[in-house]
Design a protein around this motif. Sequence first.
Motif, PDB file in Angstrom:
ATOM      1  N   ALA A 140      -2.791  23.582-134.817  1.00 39.59           N
ATOM      2  CA  ALA A 140      -3.552  22.533-135.033  1.00 39.59           C
ATOM      3  C   ALA A 140      -3.727  22.318-136.446  1.00 39.59           C
ATOM      4  O   ALA A 140      -4.007  21.046-136.950  1.00 39.59           O
ATOM      5  N   ASN A 141      -3.720  23.110-137.292  1.00 34.79           N
ATOM      6  CA  ASN A 141      -3.907  23.062-138.664  1.00 34.79           C
ATOM      7  C   ASN A 141      -3.030  23.592-139.567  1.00 34.79           C
ATOM      8  O   ASN A 141      -2.867  23.089-140.899  1.00 34.79           O
ATOM      9  N   MET A 142      -1.950  24.296-139.007  1.00 41.17           N
ATOM     10  CA  MET A 142      -0.811  24.574-140.225  1.00 41.17           C
ATOM     11  C   MET A 142       0.541  24.131-139.843  1.00 41.17           C
ATOM     12  O   MET A 142       1.481  24.139-140.589  1.00 41.17           O
ATOM     13  N   VAL A 143       0.769  23.639-138.436  1.00 45.65           N
ATOM     14  CA  VAL A 143       2.038  23.230-138.056  1.00 45.65           C
ATOM     15  C   VAL A 143       2.174  21.615-138.139  1.00 45.65           C
ATOM     16  O   VAL A 143       3.202  21.134-138.424  1.00 45.65           O
ATOM     17  N   VAL A 144       1.111  21.013-137.507  1.00 43.35           N
ATOM     18  CA  VAL A 144       1.128  19.651-137.405  1.00 43.35           C
ATOM     19  C   VAL A 144       0.824  18.793-138.653  1.00 43.35           C
ATOM     20  O   VAL A 144       0.617  19.568-139.653  1.00 43.35           O
ATOM     21  N   ALA A 145       1.091  17.723-138.724  1.00 44.11           N
ATOM     22  CA  ALA A 145       0.918  16.663-139.820  1.00 44.11           C
ATOM     23  C   ALA A 145      -0.402  16.871-140.300  1.00 44.11           C
ATOM     24  O   ALA A 145      -1.497  16.906-139.483  1.00 44.11           O
ATOM     25  N   ASN A 146      -0.822  16.711-141.559  1.00 45.27           N
ATOM     26  CA  ASN A 146      -2.153  16.829-142.136  1.00 45.27           C
ATOM     27  C   ASN A 146      -3.039  15.696-141.684  1.00 45.27           C
ATOM     28  O   ASN A 146      -4.122  15.709-141.581  1.00 45.27           O
ATOM     29  N   THR A 148      -3.267  14.537-138.750  1.00 42.45           N
ATOM     30  CA  THR A 148      -3.530  14.739-137.058  1.00 42.45           C
ATOM     31  C   THR A 148      -4.735  15.391-137.012  1.00 42.45           C
ATOM     32  O   THR A 148      -5.016  16.623-137.720  1.00 42.45           O
ATOM     33  N   SER A 149      -5.767  15.005-136.141  1.00 44.50           N
ATOM     34  CA  SER A 149      -6.816  15.788-136.018  1.00 44.50           C
ATOM     35  C   SER A 149      -6.558  17.124-135.010  1.00 44.50           C
ATOM     36  O   SER A 149      -6.072  16.768-134.210  1.00 44.50           O
ATOM     37  N   ALA A 150      -7.293  18.199-135.657  1.00 43.99           N
ATOM     38  CA  ALA A 150      -6.980  19.483-134.853  1.00 43.99           C
ATOM     39  C   ALA A 150      -7.619  19.187-133.533  1.00 43.99           C
ATOM     40  O   ALA A 150      -6.975  19.583-132.433  1.00 43.99           O
ATOM     41  N   GLY A 151      -9.043  18.651-133.599  1.00 41.85           N
ATOM     42  CA  GLY A 151      -9.521  18.462-132.435  1.00 41.85           C
ATOM     43  C   GLY A 151      -8.647  17.659-131.335  1.00 41.85           C
ATOM     44  O   GLY A 151      -8.915  17.990-130.059  1.00 41.85           O
ATOM     45  N   LEU A 153      -5.815  17.076-131.362  1.00 46.97           N
ATOM     46  CA  LEU A 153      -4.467  17.873-130.719  1.00 46.97           C
ATOM     47  C   LEU A 153      -4.972  18.832-129.578  1.00 46.97           C
ATOM     48  O   LEU A 153      -4.294  19.018-128.608  1.00 46.97           O
ATOM     49  N   ILE A 154      -6.103  19.707-129.779  1.00 43.20           N
ATOM     50  CA  ILE A 154      -6.252  20.785-128.883  1.00 43.20           C
ATOM     51  C   ILE A 154      -7.000  20.376-127.645  1.00 43.20           C
ATOM     52  O   ILE A 154      -6.611  20.775-126.459  1.00 43.20           O
ATOM     53  N   GLY A 155      -7.579  19.104-127.733  1.00 48.25           N
ATOM     54  CA  GLY A 155      -8.202  18.299-126.423  1.00 48.25           C
ATOM     55  C   GLY A 155      -7.055  17.928-125.805  1.00 48.25           C
ATOM     56  O   GLY A 155      -7.179  18.012-124.649  1.00 48.25           O
ATOM     57  N   GLN A 156      -5.888  17.177-126.197  1.00 51.13           N
ATOM     58  CA  GLN A 156      -4.998  16.767-125.414  1.00 51.13           C
ATOM     59  C   GLN A 156      -4.345  17.889-124.751  1.00 51.13           C
ATOM     60  O   GLN A 156      -3.912  17.883-123.602  1.00 51.13           O
ATOM     61  N   ALA A 157      -4.150  19.157-125.680  1.00 54.06           N
ATOM     62  CA  ALA A 157      -3.581  20.389-124.813  1.00 54.06           C
ATOM     63  C   ALA A 157      -4.354  20.601-123.629  1.00 54.06           C
ATOM     64  O   ALA A 157      -3.973  20.953-122.433  1.00 54.06           O
TER      65      ALA A 157
END
Length: 285
Positions: A140-146, A148-151, A153-157
């Motif tokens: 969420a914080n090191m792979v995806v684009a800057n 993109t909200s980490a929360g 991305l994790i929420g979608q997963a």
Amino acid sequence: MRESSNPVMRGVVRDNQTGYAGFGAGAAAAGQGAMWNQHGQQTDPYTRPAPPVTRQLTIDDVVTKTAITLGVLTISAIATYFLVDQNVSLASPLMLVGALGGLALVLVASFGRKQDNPAIVLAYAAFEGLFVGSISFVFANMVVANDTSAGALIGQAVLGTFGVFFGMLLVYKVGAIRVTPRFTRMLFAGMIGVIVLMLGNLVIGLFNGGEGFGLRNGGPLAIIFSLVCIALAAFSFLLDFDAADRLIRAGAPERAAWGVALGLTVTLVWLYVEILRLLSYFNSD
């Protein structure tokens, strides 16, 4: 009744004539040779004493134990996420400790036939929390684009994971797909193939800069591979549901719910990581 088709819970289900996991067998054998009881009264040496009374497994037990296991995993994952957020250098060590610790406990539970041991199941959940929390932070914080909200991305997963879970539960309940020996063999063959490809990708990656076969680089082949892994994890839920059903029908004791919780948690973690990885492909630079 045959053993569970789920390898994590194999050995938990027993034939109705032999009982569940040998509970009470030792006490029954010990009492066979007794001629006199503690009050000096003669007893029949060939009469087996009644096995200890234990409450039988219900669907409520499965739901409760699974919820407890997932609760421990969630708390551990959240704590790990914020710990890594404070010190990014902890991401890799915690991920490694969580993955290896969880794997070791699953092997102990499976081969040691301790799937219904709550201490092992909850310890596994805690270790997997280390893995899930750290890998979630990395994706969420090191792979995806800057941007993109980490929360998000994790929420979608998380939503995707439980969406697949409840979808497969519905499929199982309506009998759209039946768990047959042929289905189980095909699913296991697919899992073995995926594991072999993962190991091969890892080994080849050591010699070509980490690319391997291109199964994890975010390209078209990586997307297809992740979709295959997600499909296998989804179908694995059917084995978990089938194992729970057969345990209940076999009259297993209520502590067998811990084995079901372990199997479901293993599948949920695998599915979540694969969905998170797939989402990262579409949101990375």
